[in-house]
Design an enzyme around this catalytic site. Structure first.
Site, PDB file in Angstrom:
ATOM      1  N   SER A 144       0.659  -3.538  -0.513  1.00 26.21           N
ATOM      2  CA  SER A 144       1.086  -4.826   0.050  1.00 26.21           C
ATOM      3  C   SER A 144       2.504  -5.088  -0.423  1.00 26.21           C
ATOM      4  O   SER A 144       2.938  -4.543  -1.452  1.00 26.21           O
ATOM      5  CB  SER A 144       0.173  -5.936  -0.486  1.00 26.21           C
ATOM      6  OG  SER A 144       0.753  -7.204  -0.244  1.00 26.21           O
ATOM      7  N   TYR A 157      -4.787 -10.563  -6.992  1.00 29.22           N
ATOM      8  CA  TYR A 157      -4.384  -9.683  -5.882  1.00 29.22           C
ATOM      9  C   TYR A 157      -3.059  -8.983  -6.213  1.00 29.22           C
ATOM     10  O   TYR A 157      -2.927  -7.763  -6.071  1.00 29.22           O
ATOM     11  CB  TYR A 157      -4.259 -10.533  -4.616  1.00 29.22           C
ATOM     12  CG  TYR A 157      -3.967  -9.766  -3.352  1.00 29.22           C
ATOM     13  CD1 TYR A 157      -4.964  -9.065  -2.692  1.00 29.22           C
ATOM     14  CD2 TYR A 157      -2.683  -9.771  -2.793  1.00 29.22           C
ATOM     15  CE1 TYR A 157      -4.694  -8.371  -1.516  1.00 29.22           C
ATOM     16  CE2 TYR A 157      -2.410  -9.089  -1.618  1.00 29.22           C
ATOM     17  CZ  TYR A 157      -3.426  -8.393  -0.980  1.00 29.22           C
ATOM     18  OH  TYR A 157      -3.153  -7.718   0.190  1.00 29.22           O
TER      19      TYR A 157
END
Ligand code: BGC
Length: 256
Positions: A144, A157
């Site tokens: 990401s 995350y």
């Protein structure tokens, strides 16, 4: 076709980027083990299998929580047996949940790390063994932009994706001698179920679009195309790096 005769495992392949990637790999000539998490995703995973079979290669669905060691061992063994080897792993499965750092329970933390980081490690280790014992292969982690952009409310995350960056780089060094290339793709905002909370809220969606110089949220196919290229021989000299695919989000357009 870029991937004729290749044998792939794609984790979290019942929806989103995983689904688009599994179908794209099939269209490029690869056979695919379509991993899915739970009974709820079974039909979607089977639909991905049908699409790949219609494209003319082999595919099968395999239910596994990738954070469970024995499940990953079984999945990789079955893929190697049923497909005749494993030379491409796409570590795609991932979860996210917004929680303020000071309210984050250990359970919240562990759940995200379990799938995003431990799951990627286990799949990398098991598939890596098969690749190292054969003619090599490619491992692509779907990371990401949050492997380098901090994101308030998503500390677990970000920690998982940041860790995936150095796991990838270390693995790339360690496995280079075994002809295994290891890479990350860092997507920005992409239209997938993980983003539903933003896509369903016009104001939030607009705020995200404003962060993106290209002015729109990306499509899963735009990630899948890059996975296919990175996995192919055309990218034979690419390892140990992250390909950012984010419409320019990481150019920090709001910073003037
Ligand atoms: C997250 C998305 C988010 C994007 C950009 C991704 O890793 O899964 O929810 O929109 O990063 O912030």
């Amino acid at each position: 076709m870029l991937l004729e005769g290749r044998n792939a495992i794609v984790t979290g392949a019942a929806s989103g980027i995983g689904k688009a990637t599994a179908e794209r790999l099939g269209a490029e000539g690869a056979s695919v083990c379509v991993n899915y998490y739970s009974e709820r995703e079974r039909d979607d995973a089977e639909a991905v299998v049908s699409t790949i079979e219609q494209a003319g290669t082999r595919a099968f669905a395999f239910q596994a929580d990738i954070g469970e060691e024995s499940a990953v061992e079984r999945m990789v063994a079955q893929a190697a047996e049923q497909l005749g080897g494993v030379d491409l792993l796409v570590n795609n499965a991932g979860i996210e949940k917004q929680v303020a750092l000071l309210e984050m329970s250990l359970e919240d933390w562990n759940a995200v790390l379990h799938t995003n980081l431990t799951g990627s490690f286990l799949c990398l280790r098991e598939a890596g063994k098969v690749m190292a014992a054969a003619d090599g292969g490619t491992i692509v982690n779907i990371s990401s932009v949050h492997e380098f952009i901090p994101w308030p409310g998503f500390a677990h995350y970000c920690a998982s994706k940041g860790a995936l960056r150095l796991l990838m780089k270390t693995a790339a060094r360690e496995l280079a001698g075994k002809r295994v290339r290891v890479l990350n793709i860092a997507p920005g905002a992409i239209v997938t179920p993980i983003n539903k909370f933003v896509l369903d809220d016009p104001e939030a969606k607009h705020a995200v679009e404003e962060e993106i110089p290209l002015g729109r949220i990306g499509n899963p196919d735009e990630i899948a195309a890059a996975v296919a290229w990175l996995a192919s021989d055309q990218a034979s000299y690419v390892t140990g790096t992250t390909l950012v695919i984010d419409g320019g989000m990481s150019l920090y357009p709001k910073f003037v």
